[in-house]
Design an enzyme around this catalytic site. Sequence first.
Site, mmCIF file in Angstrom:
data_model
loop_
_atom_site.group_PDB
_atom_site.id
_atom_site.type_symbol
_atom_site.label_atom_id
_atom_site.label_comp_id
_atom_site.label_asym_id
_atom_site.label_seq_id
_atom_site.Cartn_x
_atom_site.Cartn_y
_atom_site.Cartn_z
ATOM 1 N N HIS A 197 23.688 11.201 1.086
ATOM 2 C CA HIS A 197 22.636 10.185 1.274
ATOM 3 C C HIS A 197 23.124 8.961 0.533
ATOM 4 O O HIS A 197 23.193 8.960 -0.682
ATOM 5 C CB HIS A 197 21.293 10.649 0.700
ATOM 6 C CG HIS A 197 20.261 9.557 0.650
ATOM 7 N ND1 HIS A 197 19.621 9.105 1.776
ATOM 8 C CD2 HIS A 197 19.784 8.818 -0.375
ATOM 9 C CE1 HIS A 197 18.777 8.138 1.436
ATOM 10 N NE2 HIS A 197 18.859 7.944 0.136
ATOM 11 N N GLY A 233 17.551 7.149 4.865
ATOM 12 C CA GLY A 233 18.069 5.794 5.020
ATOM 13 C C GLY A 233 17.805 5.163 6.366
ATOM 14 O O GLY A 233 18.236 4.036 6.596
ATOM 15 N N GLY A 276 12.635 9.272 4.714
ATOM 16 C CA GLY A 276 11.434 9.031 3.921
ATOM 17 C C GLY A 276 10.673 7.890 4.579
ATOM 18 O O GLY A 276 9.708 8.076 5.317
ATOM 19 N N ARG A 277 11.203 6.680 4.335
ATOM 20 C CA ARG A 277 10.600 5.459 4.856
ATOM 21 C C ARG A 277 10.244 5.540 6.346
ATOM 22 O O ARG A 277 9.161 5.140 6.761
ATOM 23 C CB ARG A 277 11.619 4.323 4.651
ATOM 24 C CG ARG A 277 11.191 2.957 5.129
ATOM 25 C CD ARG A 277 12.378 1.978 5.039
ATOM 26 N NE ARG A 277 13.127 2.160 3.812
ATOM 27 C CZ ARG A 277 12.777 1.636 2.641
ATOM 28 N NH1 ARG A 277 11.720 0.862 2.573
ATOM 29 N NH2 ARG A 277 13.492 1.858 1.562
ATOM 30 N N CYS A 348 -1.689 -10.112 -15.240
ATOM 31 C CA CYS A 348 -1.268 -11.141 -16.175
ATOM 32 C C CYS A 348 0.236 -11.115 -16.297
ATOM 33 O O CYS A 348 0.797 -10.632 -17.283
ATOM 34 C CB CYS A 348 -1.923 -10.936 -17.532
ATOM 35 S SG CYS A 348 -3.661 -11.303 -17.428
ATOM 36 N N GLU A 349 0.899 -11.573 -15.259
ATOM 37 C CA GLU A 349 2.351 -11.567 -15.204
ATOM 38 C C GLU A 349 2.731 -12.503 -14.055
ATOM 39 O O GLU A 349 2.244 -12.331 -12.928
ATOM 40 C CB GLU A 349 2.820 -10.140 -14.930
ATOM 41 C CG GLU A 349 4.284 -10.018 -14.753
ATOM 42 C CD GLU A 349 4.967 -9.117 -15.778
ATOM 43 O OE1 GLU A 349 4.271 -8.505 -16.620
ATOM 44 O OE2 GLU A 349 6.192 -9.051 -15.720
ATOM 45 N N TYR A 384 7.002 3.935 -0.192
ATOM 46 C CA TYR A 384 7.264 3.345 -1.509
ATOM 47 C C TYR A 384 6.168 2.344 -1.876
ATOM 48 O O TYR A 384 6.427 1.316 -2.496
ATOM 49 C CB TYR A 384 8.677 2.719 -1.552
ATOM 50 C CG TYR A 384 9.724 3.720 -1.111
ATOM 51 C CD1 TYR A 384 10.027 4.806 -1.924
ATOM 52 C CD2 TYR A 384 10.342 3.638 0.134
ATOM 53 C CE1 TYR A 384 10.930 5.774 -1.511
ATOM 54 C CE2 TYR A 384 11.252 4.602 0.553
ATOM 55 C CZ TYR A 384 11.540 5.663 -0.277
ATOM 56 O OH TYR A 384 12.429 6.616 0.135
#
Length: 431
Positions: A197, A233, A276-277, A348-349, A384
């Site tokens: 992979h 992938g 996966g994706r 707050c970023e 994800y």
Amino acid sequence: MPSTPTFSSHRTDIAGVAVPELARRFGTPSYIYDAGKIAERINDLTQFEVVRFAQKACSNIAILDLIRRQGVLVDAVSAGEIRRAMAAGYSPHPEKHGDPHPIVYTADIFDRESLALVVEQKIHCNCGSPDMIDQLGEAAPGSEITLRINPGFGHGHSQKTNTGGEQSKHGIWHEQLADVLGRADHGGLSVTGLHLHIGSGTDLEHLSQVCGAMERLAREVGRSLTTISAGGGLPVPYRAEQGYVDIDVYYKLWDESRKRLEEAFGHPLTLELEPGRYLVAESGCLVAEIRAIKQMGANTFYVVDAGFNNLARPILYGAYHPMSICAADGSSAAQRPANDVVIGGPLCESGDIFTQEEGGFVSTRRLPAANIGDFLVIEVAGAYGAVMSSNYNSKPFAAEVLIADGKAELIRARQTFEDLIRGERIPNSSA
Ligand SMILES: *Cc1c(COP(=O)(O)O)cnc(C)c1O
């Protein structure tokens, strides 16, 4: 498999359920999954006799259950993922010797918990380091294993998703194959699987190189092999112009390699694919509410109630997600004028921006004009997405909802404050 995806910037429903109704029933932000889309993507892959879902992309047990019922097996990268698979109804090992393993543990290490669990439950292991082989040989001699090999090159849609080559920590370095075969032998382990992979976003030109590496390595392992795994992938389009990968060509390249190896070994080989994706990305949307609209010099900001605590891909990879606006009353925003806007979250970023490119450069998105209380739907967020959530800024994990046959059901309740501080304690000695 459709030829090109269509994205609208003014969606009013998800899988037939109106966006405001979803927001009213489940609150915002919420992840909404369309079961039909997962079934479609599974259907694309029927040529592969074993499809194994890399559950790290979306590991809610309702999603795993759905996928299991459609004949897809599962990959786990931690003890927690093994337990999730079992909670969703997967058996830890096959009923009949020689059948594909329902669950495979793939990792570069055994932490102590996962080693104990794979031994106790007889979970098949895909070993990504020589040390894993030694440790399993000691704990469970006689086991069959798969080797995950880093073929010395990789590919990924970003540096962080490239899983091959010298800079990757994944797999066993290809030049060490003879050494690890010796270690397996020494530990009484039999190498029945070989796995490559090399990253997410593989393209077809690259693939023939991967297949070539698989053939070379498989011949080196020899006739003990019964399974080869092409890894994951498979890309999905995040933009209309990207289109889908040609699965027929993808399959054909792998099948030809498999056949040449079967010829050499004189026995059949199972070809596994480990997406996966691909199976879940398009099924998921993150629904947020627009809570502030502000002008910062030349830039218009829509500030929503979801942030990188809910969806980290933009801040991690500069990932692009299609987005659309739905009016608060559910009407279409199609007739509204379009503006170029920046989409920000509540954290707050300063990096809490959904419209950013790799490197953190803020960009804009052309979206219909919006009002406070309208909804922002961030699309192709099923992979994800929820799984990378954090509690940063003491934000609870979003609710997760599955829509099947037009019916929406809660599959994960939004976290409560009690969930947030579970396990924390103020020591007595501070009194
Ligand atoms: C992450 C991962 C996958 C899935 O990758 P996608 O790009 O989501 O298809 C497959 N196999 C292994 C071992 C992985 O770590």
